[in-house]
Design a protein around this motif. Structure first.
Motif, PDB file in Angstrom:
ATOM      1  N   SER A 133       0.874  -1.070  -0.120  1.00 22.96           N
ATOM      2  CA  SER A 133      -0.072   0.029   0.035  1.00 22.96           C
ATOM      3  C   SER A 133       0.695   1.178   0.030  1.00 22.96           C
ATOM      4  O   SER A 133       0.575   2.247  -0.764  1.00 22.96           O
ATOM      5  CB  SER A 133      -0.747  -0.078   1.152  1.00 22.96           C
ATOM      6  N   LYS A 134       2.104   1.105   0.742  1.00 29.12           N
ATOM      7  CA  LYS A 134       2.944   2.453   0.932  1.00 29.12           C
ATOM      8  C   LYS A 134       3.548   2.636  -0.448  1.00 29.12           C
ATOM      9  O   LYS A 134       3.727   3.855  -1.185  1.00 29.12           O
ATOM     10  CB  LYS A 134       3.786   2.166   2.023  1.00 29.12           C
ATOM     11  N   GLU A 135       3.782   1.481  -1.310  1.00 31.18           N
ATOM     12  CA  GLU A 135       4.543   1.702  -2.454  1.00 31.18           C
ATOM     13  C   GLU A 135       3.583   2.196  -3.578  1.00 31.18           C
ATOM     14  O   GLU A 135       3.712   3.000  -4.215  1.00 31.18           O
ATOM     15  CB  GLU A 135       4.893   0.299  -3.008  1.00 31.18           C
ATOM     16  N   GLN A 136       2.249   1.818  -3.463  1.00 27.59           N
ATOM     17  CA  GLN A 136       1.288   2.228  -4.323  1.00 27.59           C
ATOM     18  C   GLN A 136       1.025   3.829  -3.953  1.00 27.59           C
ATOM     19  O   GLN A 136       0.796   4.454  -4.917  1.00 27.59           O
ATOM     20  CB  GLN A 136      -0.141   1.496  -4.226  1.00 27.59           C
ATOM     21  N   ASP A 137       0.972   4.087  -2.779  1.00 21.85           N
ATOM     22  CA  ASP A 137       0.861   5.584  -2.838  1.00 21.85           C
ATOM     23  C   ASP A 137       1.904   6.673  -2.857  1.00 21.85           C
ATOM     24  O   ASP A 137       1.768   7.545  -3.454  1.00 21.85           O
ATOM     25  CB  ASP A 137       0.574   5.711  -0.684  1.00 21.85           C
ATOM     26  N   LYS A 138       3.162   5.976  -2.744  1.00 22.07           N
ATOM     27  CA  LYS A 138       4.394   6.734  -3.210  1.00 22.07           C
ATOM     28  C   LYS A 138       4.198   6.914  -4.672  1.00 22.07           C
ATOM     29  O   LYS A 138       4.435   7.589  -5.383  1.00 22.07           O
ATOM     30  CB  LYS A 138       5.432   5.982  -2.724  1.00 22.07           C
ATOM     31  N   LEU A 139       3.975   5.788  -5.678  1.00 25.48           N
ATOM     32  CA  LEU A 139       3.852   5.587  -7.046  1.00 25.48           C
ATOM     33  C   LEU A 139       2.852   6.808  -7.569  1.00 25.48           C
ATOM     34  O   LEU A 139       3.051   7.626  -8.191  1.00 25.48           O
ATOM     35  CB  LEU A 139       3.395   4.301  -7.561  1.00 25.48           C
ATOM     36  N   LEU A 140       1.598   6.755  -6.594  1.00 23.91           N
ATOM     37  CA  LEU A 140       0.489   7.703  -7.091  1.00 23.91           C
ATOM     38  C   LEU A 140       0.597   8.870  -6.718  1.00 23.91           C
ATOM     39  O   LEU A 140       0.567   9.776  -7.560  1.00 23.91           O
ATOM     40  CB  LEU A 140      -0.872   7.097  -6.469  1.00 23.91           C
ATOM     41  N   LYS A 141       1.517   9.254  -5.651  1.00 27.40           N
ATOM     42  CA  LYS A 141       1.823  10.574  -5.263  1.00 27.40           C
ATOM     43  C   LYS A 141       2.765  11.286  -6.628  1.00 27.40           C
ATOM     44  O   LYS A 141       2.424  12.545  -6.837  1.00 27.40           O
ATOM     45  CB  LYS A 141       2.476  10.615  -4.069  1.00 27.40           C
ATOM     46  N   ARG A 142       3.626  10.482  -6.935  1.00 24.30           N
ATOM     47  CA  ARG A 142       4.506  11.004  -7.978  1.00 24.30           C
ATOM     48  C   ARG A 142       3.782  10.943  -9.265  1.00 24.30           C
ATOM     49  O   ARG A 142       4.131  12.215 -10.029  1.00 24.30           O
ATOM     50  CB  ARG A 142       5.831  10.080  -8.052  1.00 24.30           C
ATOM     51  N   ILE A 143       3.082  10.256  -9.805  1.00 20.54           N
ATOM     52  CA  ILE A 143       2.294  10.323 -10.857  1.00 20.54           C
ATOM     53  C   ILE A 143       1.387  11.563 -10.760  1.00 20.54           C
ATOM     54  O   ILE A 143       1.449  12.258 -12.038  1.00 20.54           O
ATOM     55  CB  ILE A 143       1.239   9.062 -11.122  1.00 20.54           C
ATOM     56  N   ASN A 144       0.928  11.885  -9.878  1.00 20.33           N
ATOM     57  CA  ASN A 144      -0.156  13.165  -9.614  1.00 20.33           C
ATOM     58  C   ASN A 144       0.789  14.246  -9.441  1.00 20.33           C
ATOM     59  O   ASN A 144       0.610  15.226 -10.382  1.00 20.33           O
ATOM     60  CB  ASN A 144      -0.762  12.885  -8.375  1.00 20.33           C
ATOM     61  N   GLU A 145       1.980  14.367  -9.086  1.00 22.66           N
ATOM     62  CA  GLU A 145       2.811  15.479  -9.270  1.00 22.66           C
ATOM     63  C   GLU A 145       3.279  15.653 -10.829  1.00 22.66           C
ATOM     64  O   GLU A 145       3.284  16.914 -11.213  1.00 22.66           O
ATOM     65  CB  GLU A 145       4.382  15.192  -8.555  1.00 22.66           C
ATOM     66  N   LEU A 146       3.536  14.446 -11.588  1.00 25.60           N
ATOM     67  CA  LEU A 146       3.853  14.760 -12.813  1.00 25.60           C
ATOM     68  C   LEU A 146       2.626  15.105 -13.582  1.00 25.60           C
ATOM     69  O   LEU A 146       2.772  15.766 -14.697  1.00 25.60           O
ATOM     70  CB  LEU A 146       4.548  13.458 -13.576  1.00 25.60           C
ATOM     71  N   ALA A 147       1.557  14.769 -13.222  1.00 24.97           N
ATOM     72  CA  ALA A 147       0.395  15.085 -14.073  1.00 24.97           C
ATOM     73  C   ALA A 147      -0.057  16.807 -13.901  1.00 24.97           C
ATOM     74  O   ALA A 147      -0.536  17.405 -14.806  1.00 24.97           O
ATOM     75  CB  ALA A 147      -0.903  14.245 -13.322  1.00 24.97           C
ATOM     76  N   HIS A 148       0.065  17.150 -12.412  1.00 29.90           N
ATOM     77  CA  HIS A 148      -0.003  18.483 -12.274  1.00 29.90           C
ATOM     78  C   HIS A 148       0.991  19.485 -13.000  1.00 29.90           C
ATOM     79  O   HIS A 148       0.775  20.396 -13.729  1.00 29.90           O
ATOM     80  CB  HIS A 148       0.005  18.994 -10.836  1.00 29.90           C
ATOM     81  N   LYS A 149       2.202  18.972 -12.997  1.00 28.66           N
ATOM     82  CA  LYS A 149       3.241  20.035 -13.673  1.00 28.66           C
ATOM     83  C   LYS A 149       3.261  19.971 -15.061  1.00 28.66           C
ATOM     84  O   LYS A 149       3.315  20.614 -16.143  1.00 28.66           O
ATOM     85  CB  LYS A 149       4.807  19.020 -13.480  1.00 28.66           C
ATOM     86  N   ASN A 150       2.746  18.695 -15.731  1.00 29.51           N
ATOM     87  CA  ASN A 150       2.295  18.592 -17.317  1.00 29.51           C
ATOM     88  C   ASN A 150       0.974  19.695 -17.530  1.00 29.51           C
ATOM     89  O   ASN A 150       1.447  20.013 -18.602  1.00 29.51           O
ATOM     90  CB  ASN A 150       1.963  17.090 -17.453  1.00 29.51           C
ATOM     91  N   LYS A 151       0.277  19.641 -16.890  1.00 31.37           N
ATOM     92  CA  LYS A 151      -0.985  20.486 -16.827  1.00 31.37           C
ATOM     93  C   LYS A 151      -0.512  21.983 -16.866  1.00 31.37           C
ATOM     94  O   LYS A 151      -1.016  22.791 -17.680  1.00 31.37           O
ATOM     95  CB  LYS A 151      -2.155  20.217 -15.814  1.00 31.37           C
ATOM     96  N   ASN A 152       0.372  22.272 -15.787  1.00 30.41           N
ATOM     97  CA  ASN A 152       0.641  23.605 -15.742  1.00 30.41           C
ATOM     98  C   ASN A 152       1.804  24.169 -16.513  1.00 30.41           C
ATOM     99  O   ASN A 152       1.879  25.216 -16.992  1.00 30.41           O
ATOM    100  CB  ASN A 152       1.182  23.806 -14.300  1.00 30.41           C
ATOM    101  N   GLU A 153       2.896  23.293 -16.882  1.00 27.73           N
ATOM    102  CA  GLU A 153       4.098  23.782 -17.614  1.00 27.73           C
ATOM    103  C   GLU A 153       4.703  22.832 -18.699  1.00 27.73           C
ATOM    104  O   GLU A 153       5.693  23.187 -19.452  1.00 27.73           O
ATOM    105  CB  GLU A 153       5.206  24.152 -16.721  1.00 27.73           C
TER     106      GLU A 153
END
Length: 83
Positions: free
Chosen positions: A4-24
């Motif tokens: 679960s912690k591994e999945q949470d870590k992956l999802l957090k980074r995926i979301n960070e990249l998604a936000h960055k992609n959307k913004n810049e």
């Protein structure tokens, strides 16, 4: 690290990249990282789902087991059933 912690870590980074992609936008390296992380996330999710399904037993309202035979066969192979 627990699953679960591994999945949470992956999802957090995926979301960070998604936000960055959307913004810049993302660099080529970040785009590759995002694809790799998504692939790993889905692999982990599928493995966990398969394990959950293989471990479950299903009963009808009368208490009779109605687990599909295909699942029962997998459970027998893994030593989870005596029947």
């Amino acid at each position: 690290m627990t699953e679960s912690k591994e999945q949470d870590k992956l999802l957090k980074r995926i979301n960070e990249l998604a936000h960055k992609n959307k913004n810049e936008g993302l660099t080529e390296e970040e785009t590759k990282e995002r694809a790799r992380l998504r692939k790993q996330y889905l692999k982990n999710f599928r493995e966990a789902m398969r394990s959950n399904i293989e471990m479950m037993r299903i009963y009808d309202d009368n208490g009779k087991e109605v687990t599909p035979e295909k699942v029962r066969e997998v459970q027998r192979k893994k030593g989870l059933r005596d029947d």
